[in-house]
Design a protein around this motif. Structure first.
Motif, PDB file in Angstrom:
ATOM      1  N   ILE A 140      74.271  52.468   0.282  1.00  0.00           N
ATOM      2  CA  ILE A 140      72.860  52.109   0.274  1.00  0.00           C
ATOM      3  C   ILE A 140      72.277  52.410  -1.100  1.00  0.00           C
ATOM      4  N   GLU A 141      71.100  51.831  -1.345  1.00  0.00           N
ATOM      5  CA  GLU A 141      70.430  52.094  -2.599  1.00  0.00           C
ATOM      6  C   GLU A 141      69.488  53.281  -2.442  1.00  0.00           C
ATOM      7  N   LEU A 187      71.883  61.468  12.571  1.00  0.00           N
ATOM      8  CA  LEU A 187      71.399  62.145  11.369  1.00  0.00           C
ATOM      9  C   LEU A 187      70.815  61.069  10.468  1.00  0.00           C
ATOM     10  N   LYS A 188      69.507  61.163  10.253  1.00  0.00           N
ATOM     11  CA  LYS A 188      68.818  60.159   9.452  1.00  0.00           C
ATOM     12  C   LYS A 188      68.463  60.744   8.098  1.00  0.00           C
ATOM     13  N   VAL A 189      68.701  59.955   7.067  1.00  0.00           N
ATOM     14  CA  VAL A 189      68.331  60.354   5.711  1.00  0.00           C
ATOM     15  C   VAL A 189      67.299  59.342   5.226  1.00  0.00           C
ATOM     16  N   LEU A 243      70.425  60.057  -4.769  1.00  0.00           N
ATOM     17  CA  LEU A 243      71.798  59.982  -5.278  1.00  0.00           C
ATOM     18  C   LEU A 243      72.633  61.186  -4.829  1.00  0.00           C
ATOM     19  N   GLU A 244      71.999  62.370  -4.815  1.00  0.00           N
ATOM     20  CA  GLU A 244      72.746  63.593  -4.497  1.00  0.00           C
ATOM     21  C   GLU A 244      73.115  63.704  -3.019  1.00  0.00           C
ATOM     22  N   THR A 280      77.533  56.554   0.309  1.00  0.00           N
ATOM     23  CA  THR A 280      77.383  56.371  -1.131  1.00  0.00           C
ATOM     24  C   THR A 280      75.979  55.863  -1.394  1.00  0.00           C
ATOM     25  N   VAL A 281      75.242  56.597  -2.197  1.00  0.00           N
ATOM     26  CA  VAL A 281      73.887  56.185  -2.568  1.00  0.00           C
ATOM     27  C   VAL A 281      73.929  55.759  -4.029  1.00  0.00           C
ATOM     28  N   THR A 282      73.526  54.508  -4.284  1.00  0.00           N
ATOM     29  CA  THR A 282      73.606  53.973  -5.655  1.00  0.00           C
ATOM     30  C   THR A 282      72.220  53.802  -6.279  1.00  0.00           C
TER      31      THR A 282
END
Lengths: 110, 116
Positions: B13-14, B77-79, B84-85, B114-116
């Motif tokens: 995800i971004e 579990l929601k973010v 990025l971290e 993976t957060v881009t």
């Protein structure tokens, strides 16, 4: 608070033995050992409870020294399948909340 | 007996987007744990449910993370919003019940975020 594992990495030939240590600065209720292969889930190996004991199955065994708050994992006559990262997880509260060491990477070569 | 399952296995995800991870523990297991492993580092505790109640959420990094376990079965579990971290592998584990410290925790295969 994080337990310290040693060594950080070890390379063995098939059939050789290895010892991985896990030391904590806090009083422990239990120590859990896991092995993780790349991209897979950590796999449970064994639990050592306070009271000091030694456990083992097949060629993998472990001990827990309550006085020193230290556990050791013994790998005997290593096989290629033993390769992976070994983690100790420590529980200081008997709740199952595990604090893991930084891991020990074990590579067994033919 | 089915093991612990997690969905999705991978998520890219971004930064700023929202992602929800799901964990289905072994049936009948009261204890459910979330852990995270950032690349090259140790596995870190996030939180612990006993049935539907949060027993310990001391490892949650900040209020961008929200965990739920409705009905004491599966957990999410929601973010939101992702940074990025937050990248890493999120593991779920479950164990049966009492004497939690003396019980084996069964780990799921993890969700690689993976957060881009």
């Amino acid at each position: 608070q994080q337990p310290v594992q040693s060594p950080q990495a070890v390379i063995l030939r098939e059939g050789e033995d290895a010892v991985i240590n896990c030391s904590s600065s806090k009083a422990l209720y239990s120590v859990h050992w896991y092995r993780q292969k790349h991209g897979e889930a950590p796999v449970f190996l064994m639990i050592l409870l306070k009271g000091g004991e030694q456990k083992g199955h097949d060629k993998i065994s472990a001990s827990f020294n309550e006085k020193k708050q230290q556990s050791s994992l013994y790998l005997t006559a290593s096989q290629l399948s033993y390769s992976g990262t070994y983690f100790c997880g420590t529980d200081t509260s008997n709740t199952g909340k595990l604090i893991f060491g930084q891991g020990t990477t074990l590579q067994v070569k033919p | 007996e089915a093991g612990v399952t997690q969905f999705p296995s991978h998520s890219v995800i971004e930064k700023g987007q929202t992602v929800t991870l799901r964990c289905d523990p072994i049936s009948g297991h009261d204890n459910l744990y979330w852990y995270r492993r950032v690349m090259g580092k140790e596995i870190k505790f996030l939180l612990h449910f006993v049935k539907e109640s949060k027993q310990d959420e001391s490892g949650m990094p900040n209020n961008r993370f929200l965990a739920e376990r409705t009905g004491g079965t599966y957990s999410t579990l929601k973010v939101q919003p992702a940074e990025l971290e937050d990248s890493g592998v999120y593991f779920c584990a479950s164990s049966l019940r009492r004497l939690a410290g003396a019980e084996e925790q069964y780990f799921g295969p993890g969700t690689r975020l993976t957060v881009t």
